[in-house]
Design a protein around this motif. Sequence first.
Motif, PDB file in Angstrom:
ATOM      1  N   THR B  54      54.356  35.795  46.053  1.00 36.56           N
ATOM      2  CA  THR B  54      53.737  36.077  44.753  1.00 36.56           C
ATOM      3  C   THR B  54      53.489  37.572  44.594  1.00 36.56           C
ATOM      4  O   THR B  54      53.685  38.130  43.515  1.00 36.56           O
ATOM      5  N   GLN B  92      51.463  30.056  37.714  1.00 37.76           N
ATOM      6  CA  GLN B  92      51.217  28.792  38.424  1.00 37.76           C
ATOM      7  C   GLN B  92      50.622  27.731  37.512  1.00 37.76           C
ATOM      8  O   GLN B  92      50.963  26.573  37.589  1.00 37.76           O
ATOM      9  N   GLU B 169      55.684  29.797  41.116  1.00 34.29           N
ATOM     10  CA  GLU B 169      55.374  28.392  41.413  1.00 34.29           C
ATOM     11  C   GLU B 169      55.019  27.609  40.150  1.00 34.29           C
ATOM     12  O   GLU B 169      53.972  26.963  40.086  1.00 34.29           O
TER      13      GLU B 169
END
Lengths: 265, 260
Positions: B54, B92, B169
Amino acid sequence: MKKLRDKEKLTSILYPVIFGVVFCILWQTEVLHLLIGADTFTLPVPTRIIGILIDNFAVIMGHVKATLTVALIGLVAGSIFGYFLAIIATLFPKWGVGGLTIASAFNAIPIIAIAPILNNLTKDVSKDPNTRSMVAKILVVMICCTVSMSINAFRGFTEVKPFSEDLLKSYAASKKTIFMKLRIPNSLPYVFIALRISVPGSVIAALVSEYFAEFIIGVGRMIRENIVLAQYASAWAYISVACVIGISMYILLLAAEGILLKGRK
Amino acid sequence: MEQTKEIDIKIEDLCVQFEDKENGDVVHALKNVNLEIRQGEFIALLGPSGCGKTTLLRAIADLQQTSSGSISVKGQTPRQIRLQKKFGIVFQNPVLYDWRSVRRNVCMPMELLGVPKKERTKQVTKMLELVGLMNFGKKYPHQLSGGMQQRVGIARALAIDPEILLMDEPFSALDEFTKEKLHLDLLRIWKQTNKTILFVTHNIQEAVFLADRVVVLSPHPGRVSAVVDIDLERPRSLESKNTPRFAELVTKVRRSFEGI
């Protein structure tokens, strides 16, 4: 499903109404007096209170106007000021957080304590006793409303969902844009949290500050004056008016919330 | 033929360091990362949590300060690209603004870019069609399922026609059925739009199924430990997962983790 929810909605209104009606019947038939050991002099029956309300309608409305003026001006001015403080605290977090902690300490001071002080401080504001009393009373209401608004609005500005700031930053949004597009709309539900405290609070603060005011006017003051003179029926009339003011302002608030927060969870 | 395409993102000797606030130690979130990504490529950044995947994505998007090394995106710095608003990011969680309807959420980046209203409306409709949410434009985020919310997030990221789509993600919080459907949708959208996609994930199957290349990152310090070419045929379908090649590639990627 919808039917069930409608039913729930209906019963949530119906049950309190039934309770109220039964209570009034007990009160009117003086069963209530037997139950709590009161007499009709200190606790007059509803029809007598209503009679007084009708007979003195014009006079009572004059006092309602005075109380509403204090409550509403104090509420609006205090809330705007509190919102403004929250903006400053958000822009300068280093000082802001500490500042708000001090502000919340103000919240702990009872109205009864600040009302006489403000009376004293504002005694030179105007030659007209009604005006300077108004100023003192409005200031009391303002202080009560400022604090809850500043603390809640600050939370609304800063407690944004994770990544929502990043999202705007990834589009090279300026600080101002982040405020306009994210922080201000995010603060709206928090504004209503504050108002749910401040709206009833402003009425209470207005009523109590009237007790200490120099100029004799207002619903709160009339409750006191009538109790002092042992005119309990009149006192009850003003108490019921005070209830109506508080409840109707709260209902207006809930209606506004329903419209403005439509679509949000 | 892929090789002839120009380099979109070039990362050289990239390091990102933090100072541990508790004991003052220096934490190497990323150390000496080198990577070249071609235009239109689908790259999966794969690794366990704490491997800096990330961080790498955020560094490319100019949301994370780097310590040394360089990143160039289309020959420019990430900041320049960010200021030109050429990144589309999917986070996310969907990060939808719950006071805005679906349409107005998708519209938001275009408002920031100053796109005229008429054009915005047209583009929003196009984007909602792309992600299959034509009939949900007037709904509010809380009225949608998690998968639908993430689709809105994708539509929003694509609305300004970004050069590069960064996805962090994006499907990790969704159930398997929704995830599979969104994988296929994403591959279709990728084919239609020909974007360069960087997709961060900790799921090996997901990485292999979607990507042209899987970049395997390992932690302490965060670094690239392997790059695996995925030569599964395109277009891919759920059937692709049943092929022996898919199993081989998954095993190959998994092996690259051994010894970490």
